[in-house]
Design an enzyme around this catalytic site. Structure first.
Site, PDB file in Angstrom:
ATOM      1  N   HIS B 121      38.232  40.012  27.251  1.00  0.00           N
ATOM      2  CA  HIS B 121      37.757  41.054  28.169  1.00  0.00           C
ATOM      3  C   HIS B 121      37.805  42.381  27.398  1.00  0.00           C
ATOM      4  O   HIS B 121      38.623  42.537  26.490  1.00  0.00           O
ATOM      5  CB  HIS B 121      38.740  41.083  29.349  1.00  0.00           C
ATOM      6  CG  HIS B 121      38.335  41.954  30.491  1.00  0.00           C
ATOM      7  ND1 HIS B 121      38.485  43.312  30.473  1.00  0.00           N
ATOM      8  CD2 HIS B 121      37.797  41.639  31.702  1.00  0.00           C
ATOM      9  CE1 HIS B 121      38.059  43.800  31.630  1.00  0.00           C
ATOM     10  NE2 HIS B 121      37.637  42.807  32.386  1.00  0.00           N
ATOM     11  N   ASP B 198      46.911  38.335  27.298  1.00  0.00           N
ATOM     12  CA  ASP B 198      46.294  38.985  28.448  1.00  0.00           C
ATOM     13  C   ASP B 198      46.323  37.965  29.583  1.00  0.00           C
ATOM     14  O   ASP B 198      45.543  37.010  29.588  1.00  0.00           O
ATOM     15  CB  ASP B 198      44.863  39.393  28.087  1.00  0.00           C
ATOM     16  CG  ASP B 198      44.057  39.841  29.298  1.00  0.00           C
ATOM     17  OD1 ASP B 198      44.619  39.871  30.414  1.00  0.00           O
ATOM     18  OD2 ASP B 198      42.865  40.156  29.131  1.00  0.00           O
ATOM     19  N   GLN B 201      43.938  36.565  34.171  1.00  0.00           N
ATOM     20  CA  GLN B 201      43.450  35.375  34.865  1.00  0.00           C
ATOM     21  C   GLN B 201      44.493  34.267  34.862  1.00  0.00           C
ATOM     22  O   GLN B 201      44.465  33.392  35.729  1.00  0.00           O
ATOM     23  CB  GLN B 201      42.151  34.866  34.212  1.00  0.00           C
ATOM     24  CG  GLN B 201      41.038  35.889  34.149  1.00  0.00           C
ATOM     25  CD  GLN B 201      40.598  36.381  35.510  1.00  0.00           C
ATOM     26  OE1 GLN B 201      40.732  35.675  36.509  1.00  0.00           O
ATOM     27  NE2 GLN B 201      40.090  37.592  35.561  1.00  0.00           N
ATOM     28  N   LYS B 224      44.877  40.910  41.189  1.00  0.00           N
ATOM     29  CA  LYS B 224      44.258  39.589  41.073  1.00  0.00           C
ATOM     30  C   LYS B 224      45.230  38.491  41.550  1.00  0.00           C
ATOM     31  O   LYS B 224      44.889  37.322  41.589  1.00  0.00           O
ATOM     32  CB  LYS B 224      43.859  39.316  39.615  1.00  0.00           C
ATOM     33  CG  LYS B 224      42.781  40.262  39.075  1.00  0.00           C
ATOM     34  CD  LYS B 224      42.300  39.807  37.720  1.00  0.00           C
ATOM     35  CE  LYS B 224      41.750  40.894  36.847  1.00  0.00           C
ATOM     36  NZ  LYS B 224      40.466  41.468  37.247  1.00  0.00           N
ATOM     37  N   CYS B 362      32.570  42.255  31.709  1.00  0.00           N
ATOM     38  CA  CYS B 362      33.376  42.958  30.706  1.00  0.00           C
ATOM     39  C   CYS B 362      33.605  42.098  29.464  1.00  0.00           C
ATOM     40  O   CYS B 362      34.632  42.250  28.798  1.00  0.00           O
ATOM     41  CB  CYS B 362      34.710  43.444  31.278  1.00  0.00           C
ATOM     42  SG  CYS B 362      34.515  44.519  32.694  1.00  0.00           S
TER      43      CYS B 362
END
Lengths: 156, 405
Positions: B121, B198, B201, B224, B362
């Protein structure tokens, strides 16, 4: 509003088979535009004769049906018109998309107005207005030779 | 709490969108909020509000305790070794920027390399680009395979003696690929390289165990994870938080301030300058409780069933092309329809109440690699059902009909 009012046949047809999707030979003005959030991009090429009449106009780029149809219809309609007329038509179109209920330009024939009004469906879809206006802003940038890439996020 | 009727915990689903039931398939962008989280924000502002950590009055002490409770809940949820390894930020983006600024400032020099992947991303690329500009570091990209995966080998191939940090996603927000972050970390550490994951998700969809993964940094986006916006978490090993310089200066992060010298506060205050997103932090405790009540094992099972079902029906739908077919795939279904631009797909689906995302999500590097300017993405949350995916498929068919396909 029905989604079919946005995706009218004429838009789908122009979106699928865009007119003037090529690069004008010996163009004397051009400008690029892009819509960074969507990834739509357009490059407009203009050939004006000595009397500043549009001898040829074409575009290259990729985008959604709305943006491709808008560029296609615009280039079709601008060909043969003189620079002041072109500017007046662009302002009229942008005014219609923004707030005016109809097109007022005396430089547009009735059938040309009807064709352009097919794009008025985007008024109900604020996120899609930029798709319809990108090529028009880019055309003005080409005429004015601003050398600045149009970025829809920086337009008011 | 049973997952089968979890939708009723989310008041948003009481609304009609264009006169249709909402089919929310944009959770990779941001998830919806359960009533308990919404109520907690309201309750805090209504009856319990105070700033934290500064005053000694009753409300301030109570608010500080609530704020620190969330830190403890997160520590437990992600199995971090120490409560002070949890730093609150304004989002996962800020968490990654924090590491880029502090780690970059202290440990990176011209010619050093950061290894990321083609799946990243922009928030796990742009902060490193800043360092490329300011310090002359290099950014290397591990390449995806035909299935849209990043393998351990593709990482290994790009490691050099100059690699100082590997920054990778846990779960791709486009192909859904789950990366072997534990194996990558093991490899990196054997070569003295630090690892940032990261987890935007990964965190909502996978079982998290920081001590098992053993990564140095893990970035979390709370909105999220069925939590409030404006809040993220940086997990960082204590040794890093102790060694690295502070990120932002201001109130709350200091120990002693003189005209000619300043000393900084202890962990975690050193990294939490200024008044933090107090109500969001306190409400996020309810998000963790919500996830714990369902149980992450149940969430993984439910979402795996959905992702398999979704892939099955979309593969049968001719003119739909799924992006990536990773063996280990998380809750994302990205696709294109030949002859229809993703933005047109999204507008047409929206008319049926089906919320998806269109664009490059993104991830421009990945879309360039795939040779497409944009894609459509249906992403799942705990509240989605097979019926939602059936509606997605039927709205895709409607879209094809409008475009005469």
């Amino acid at each position: 509003m029905n989604i079919k009012e946005l995706y009218q046949e004429i838009i789908l047809e122009h979106g699928k088979n865009p007119r003037n999707l090529r690069k004008t030979d010996n163009f004397n003005k051009d400008a690029k535009g892009n819509n960074p959030l969507c990834g739509d991009n357009v490059h407009i090429y203009l050939k004006l004769d000595e009397k500043k009449k549009v001898e040829d106009i074409s575009f290259e780029g990729s985008g959604c049906a709305i943006s491709m149809a808008s560029a296609s219809i615009m280039t079709d309609l601008i060909k043969g018109k003189e620079e002041p007329e072109v500017k007046e038509i662009v302002n009229d179109f942008l005014g219609m998309i923004k707030e005016n209920p109809e097109l007022k330009s005396k430089n547009l024939k009735e059938d040309e107005k009807t064709k352009l009004m097919c794009l008025s469906g985007v008024k109900q879809y604020p996120m899609r207005v930029k798709c319809a206006t990108l090529s028009w802003h880019t055309l003005i940038s080409a005429i004015d030779n601003t050398q600045e890439e149009i970025n829809t996020e920086q337009l008011g | 709490m049973s997952i089968s009727n979890i939708k009723k915990e989310f008041p948003i689903f009481n609304n009609k969108i264009h006169n249709n039931d909402l089919v929310y398939l944009d959770s990779a962008n941001s998830s919806q909020k359960p009533q308990s989280v919404i109520d907690r924000v309201n309750e805090f502002y209504t009856n319990e509000f105070s700033n934290t950590g500064r005053s000694v009055h009753y409300l301030a002490v109570a608010a500080t305790n609530l704020y620190e409770n969330t830190r403890s809940s997160i520590q437990k949820y992600i199995n971090a070794k120490d409560k002070n390894e949890i730093v609150f930020t304004k989002g996962a983006t800020e968490a990654i920027n924090l590491v880029a600024n502090t780690f970059g400032q202290k440990y990176l020099e011209q010619g050093d390399e950061i290894l990321i992947t083609e799946l990243e991303h922009h928030s796990n690329y742009v902060p490193w680009h800043f360092l490329r500009q300011s310090k002359g570091i290099k950014i290397e990209f591990a390449e995806i395979n035909d299935d849209g995966e990043i393998t351990l080998e593709s990482i290994e191939k790009k490691i050099t003696s100059k690699t100082k940090l590997i920054a990778i996603t846990h779960l791709s927000n486009v192909t859904g690929a789950v990366l072997p972050v534990k194996e990558i970390t093991e490899l990196a550490h054997s070569k003295g390289i630090a690892v940032l994951v990261d987890g935007c998700q990964g965190a909502p969809h996978l079982k998290l165990d920081m001590q098992d993964i053993d990564c140095d940094f893990y970035a979390i986006s709370c909105h999220k994870m069925y939590g409030p916006t404006g809040l993220g978490v940086l997990y960082a090993k204590k040794k890093w938080l102790e060694q690295l310089p502070p990120y932002q200066g201001g109130g709350g992060m200091i120990n002693d301030v003189k005209k000619d010298s300043i000393t900084y506060g202890d962990l975690p205050n050193k990294y939490e300058a200024g008044t933090m997103a107090t109500a969001q932090v306190i409400a996020f405790d309810q998000s963790i409780k919500f996830l714990e009540k369902i149980g992450i094992e149940n969430i993984v099972k439910h979402e795996q069933e959905l992702i398999e079902y979704g892939q099955e029906i979309l593969r049968k739908n001719n003119s739909v092309k799924l992006i990536g077919s990773p063996k280990n795939k998380g809750a994302v279904l990205s696709f294109t329809i030949k002859g229809v631009h993703p933005h047109d797909i999204a507008t047409i689906l929206d008319e049926d109440g089906v919320a998806i995302r269109a664009g490059h999500h993104c991830c421009q590097i990945l879309h360039d690699k795939l040779g497409i300017p944009a894609s459509a993405r249906a992403s799942l949350g705990v509240y989605n059902t097979k019926e939602d995916l059936d509606q997605l498929n039927s709205s895709i068919n409607n879209c094809k009909k409008i475009f005469n396909l």
